[in-house]
Enzyme design. Structure first.
Site, PDB file in Angstrom:
ATOM      1  N   GLN A  46       1.458 -27.127 -30.998  1.00 25.12           N
ATOM      2  CA  GLN A  46       0.497 -26.304 -31.723  1.00 25.12           C
ATOM      3  C   GLN A  46      -0.549 -25.824 -30.734  1.00 25.12           C
ATOM      4  O   GLN A  46      -0.909 -26.538 -29.802  1.00 25.12           O
ATOM      5  CB  GLN A  46      -0.161 -27.156 -32.812  1.00 25.12           C
ATOM      6  CG  GLN A  46      -1.195 -26.465 -33.662  1.00 25.12           C
ATOM      7  CD  GLN A  46      -1.722 -27.400 -34.758  1.00 25.12           C
ATOM      8  OE1 GLN A  46      -0.978 -28.160 -35.360  1.00 25.12           O
ATOM      9  NE2 GLN A  46      -3.013 -27.334 -35.009  1.00 25.12           N
ATOM     10  N   ASN A  48      -4.493 -24.033 -30.655  1.00 19.57           N
ATOM     11  CA  ASN A  48      -5.670 -23.795 -31.480  1.00 19.57           C
ATOM     12  C   ASN A  48      -6.677 -22.923 -30.743  1.00 19.57           C
ATOM     13  O   ASN A  48      -6.759 -22.973 -29.512  1.00 19.57           O
ATOM     14  CB  ASN A  48      -6.337 -25.127 -31.834  1.00 19.57           C
ATOM     15  CG  ASN A  48      -5.401 -26.074 -32.536  1.00 19.57           C
ATOM     16  OD1 ASN A  48      -4.647 -25.673 -33.417  1.00 19.57           O
ATOM     17  ND2 ASN A  48      -5.408 -27.329 -32.139  1.00 19.57           N
ATOM     18  N   HIS A  62     -13.573 -35.900 -30.753  1.00 19.64           N
ATOM     19  CA  HIS A  62     -12.482 -36.007 -31.725  1.00 19.64           C
ATOM     20  C   HIS A  62     -11.222 -36.618 -31.108  1.00 19.64           C
ATOM     21  O   HIS A  62     -10.974 -36.467 -29.920  1.00 19.64           O
ATOM     22  CB  HIS A  62     -12.109 -34.631 -32.278  1.00 19.64           C
ATOM     23  CG  HIS A  62     -13.243 -33.913 -32.922  1.00 19.64           C
ATOM     24  ND1 HIS A  62     -13.368 -32.552 -32.869  1.00 19.64           N
ATOM     25  CD2 HIS A  62     -14.302 -34.366 -33.648  1.00 19.64           C
ATOM     26  CE1 HIS A  62     -14.460 -32.180 -33.526  1.00 19.64           C
ATOM     27  NE2 HIS A  62     -15.040 -33.260 -34.006  1.00 19.64           N
ATOM     28  N   LYS A  72      -4.019 -33.125 -25.248  1.00 19.30           N
ATOM     29  CA  LYS A  72      -4.528 -31.756 -25.334  1.00 19.30           C
ATOM     30  C   LYS A  72      -4.555 -31.118 -23.947  1.00 19.30           C
ATOM     31  O   LYS A  72      -4.805 -31.787 -22.956  1.00 19.30           O
ATOM     32  CB  LYS A  72      -5.951 -31.745 -25.900  1.00 19.30           C
ATOM     33  CG  LYS A  72      -6.055 -32.272 -27.315  1.00 19.30           C
ATOM     34  CD  LYS A  72      -7.492 -32.283 -27.804  1.00 19.30           C
ATOM     35  CE  LYS A  72      -7.557 -32.819 -29.225  1.00 19.30           C
ATOM     36  NZ  LYS A  72      -8.939 -32.890 -29.712  1.00 19.30           N
ATOM     37  N   TYR A 132      -6.663 -24.445 -26.994  1.00 22.07           N
ATOM     38  CA  TYR A 132      -6.069 -25.699 -26.550  1.00 22.07           C
ATOM     39  C   TYR A 132      -4.753 -25.970 -27.263  1.00 22.07           C
ATOM     40  O   TYR A 132      -4.595 -25.715 -28.436  1.00 22.07           O
ATOM     41  CB  TYR A 132      -7.042 -26.873 -26.701  1.00 22.07           C
ATOM     42  CG  TYR A 132      -7.606 -27.101 -28.067  1.00 22.07           C
ATOM     43  CD1 TYR A 132      -7.097 -28.107 -28.880  1.00 22.07           C
ATOM     44  CD2 TYR A 132      -8.659 -26.334 -28.540  1.00 22.07           C
ATOM     45  CE1 TYR A 132      -7.630 -28.332 -30.138  1.00 22.07           C
ATOM     46  CE2 TYR A 132      -9.192 -26.554 -29.803  1.00 22.07           C
ATOM     47  CZ  TYR A 132      -8.672 -27.557 -30.588  1.00 22.07           C
ATOM     48  OH  TYR A 132      -9.189 -27.778 -31.843  1.00 22.07           O
ATOM     49  N   ASP A 143      -7.180 -38.108 -38.410  1.00 23.53           N
ATOM     50  CA  ASP A 143      -8.310 -37.505 -37.699  1.00 23.53           C
ATOM     51  C   ASP A 143      -9.483 -38.482 -37.642  1.00 23.53           C
ATOM     52  O   ASP A 143      -9.881 -39.041 -38.663  1.00 23.53           O
ATOM     53  CB  ASP A 143      -8.722 -36.224 -38.444  1.00 23.53           C
ATOM     54  CG  ASP A 143      -9.778 -35.438 -37.719  1.00 23.53           C
ATOM     55  OD1 ASP A 143      -9.814 -35.466 -36.478  1.00 23.53           O
ATOM     56  OD2 ASP A 143     -10.579 -34.774 -38.410  1.00 23.53           O
ATOM     57  N   LYS A 169     -19.983 -33.731 -40.207  1.00 21.57           N
ATOM     58  CA  LYS A 169     -18.970 -34.742 -39.884  1.00 21.57           C
ATOM     59  C   LYS A 169     -19.216 -35.328 -38.498  1.00 21.57           C
ATOM     60  O   LYS A 169     -19.173 -36.550 -38.306  1.00 21.57           O
ATOM     61  CB  LYS A 169     -17.583 -34.112 -39.961  1.00 21.57           C
ATOM     62  CG  LYS A 169     -16.456 -35.004 -39.539  1.00 21.57           C
ATOM     63  CD  LYS A 169     -15.137 -34.234 -39.602  1.00 21.57           C
ATOM     64  CE  LYS A 169     -14.093 -34.893 -38.761  1.00 21.57           C
ATOM     65  NZ  LYS A 169     -12.863 -34.129 -38.686  1.00 21.57           N
ATOM     66  N   ASP A 170     -19.490 -34.472 -37.512  1.00 21.23           N
ATOM     67  CA  ASP A 170     -19.707 -34.964 -36.147  1.00 21.23           C
ATOM     68  C   ASP A 170     -21.008 -35.750 -36.015  1.00 21.23           C
ATOM     69  O   ASP A 170     -21.113 -36.638 -35.168  1.00 21.23           O
ATOM     70  CB  ASP A 170     -19.671 -33.815 -35.147  1.00 21.23           C
ATOM     71  CG  ASP A 170     -18.258 -33.306 -34.908  1.00 21.23           C
ATOM     72  OD1 ASP A 170     -17.301 -33.991 -35.320  1.00 21.23           O
ATOM     73  OD2 ASP A 170     -18.107 -32.219 -34.317  1.00 21.23           O
TER      74      ASP A 170
END
Length: 185
Positions: A46, A48, A62, A72, A132, A143, A169-170
């Site tokens: 994938q 992103n 993350h 990554k 990435y 996650d 969230k972070d």
């Protein structure tokens, strides 16, 4: 393409070669065979794209836990960012240590972040785009995150506390001392 060592052997900086002419340049930014020759034997599934409109946007730190852990390969397509990889592998001689590298579109350098590392970045310019590749698909149930400004990590971020633009969230991620040991060295 050059693959360079960093302070943590598993994390690599990749510098593509650019061939210039009056029109601009050409560069191979991904060569699976050359990465394999340097010990990066990862199949990416994938890709992103992240746009951060403001300078001082912090995304991270993350990671995904097994069985959906991700490696990554990160580069900046527009602008620049401080890119960070933190070793979260229990038993590792570099546990809790990090590599921080400025990635920018002008140079085209990349950072390879293996599984078992938390990853994040801070934009150094407005309208910065990061591209990435990841080795596993995004999985919301796997996650996780690590507190971006945990003093135990000693990351010299270009912005601090209130100046950093973060998601809710972070802002709520746990410090290293409270992180479950999902990765073993």
């Amino acid at each position: 393409m050059q693959v360079l060592a960093t302070a943590i052997p598993e994390v690599k900086e990749i510098k593509p070669v650019r061939r210039f002419d009056p029109r601009g340049f050409f560069s191979e930014i991904f060569r699976e065979d050359l990465l394999r020759q340097h010990g990066i034997d990862v199949g990416f599934v994938q890709e992103n794209l992240s746009l951060s409109v403001e300078r001082g946007v912090v995304r991270g730190l993350h990671f995904q836990i097994p069985p959906a852990a991700q490696a990554k390969l990160v580069r900046v397509a527009v602008g620049s960012a401080l890119d960070v990889a933190v070793d979260i592998r229990q038993g590792s001689p570099t546990y809790g240590r990090h590599v921080a590298l400025v990635l920018n579109a002008e140079e085209g350098n990349q950072l390879f972040v293996p599984e078992g590392f938390a990853h994040g970045f801070c934009t150094l310019e407005p309208n910065t785009e990061l591209v990435y590749k990841v080795s596993r698909y995004y999985s919301p149930e796997h996650d996780r995150g690590l507190q971006w400004d945990d003093p135990a990590l000693a990351i010299a971020w270009p912005v601090g506390g209130d100046a950093a633009l973060l998601s809710d969230k972070d802002r709520r991620q746990p410090p290293l001392a409270e992180l479950p040991h999902d990765f073993r060295y």
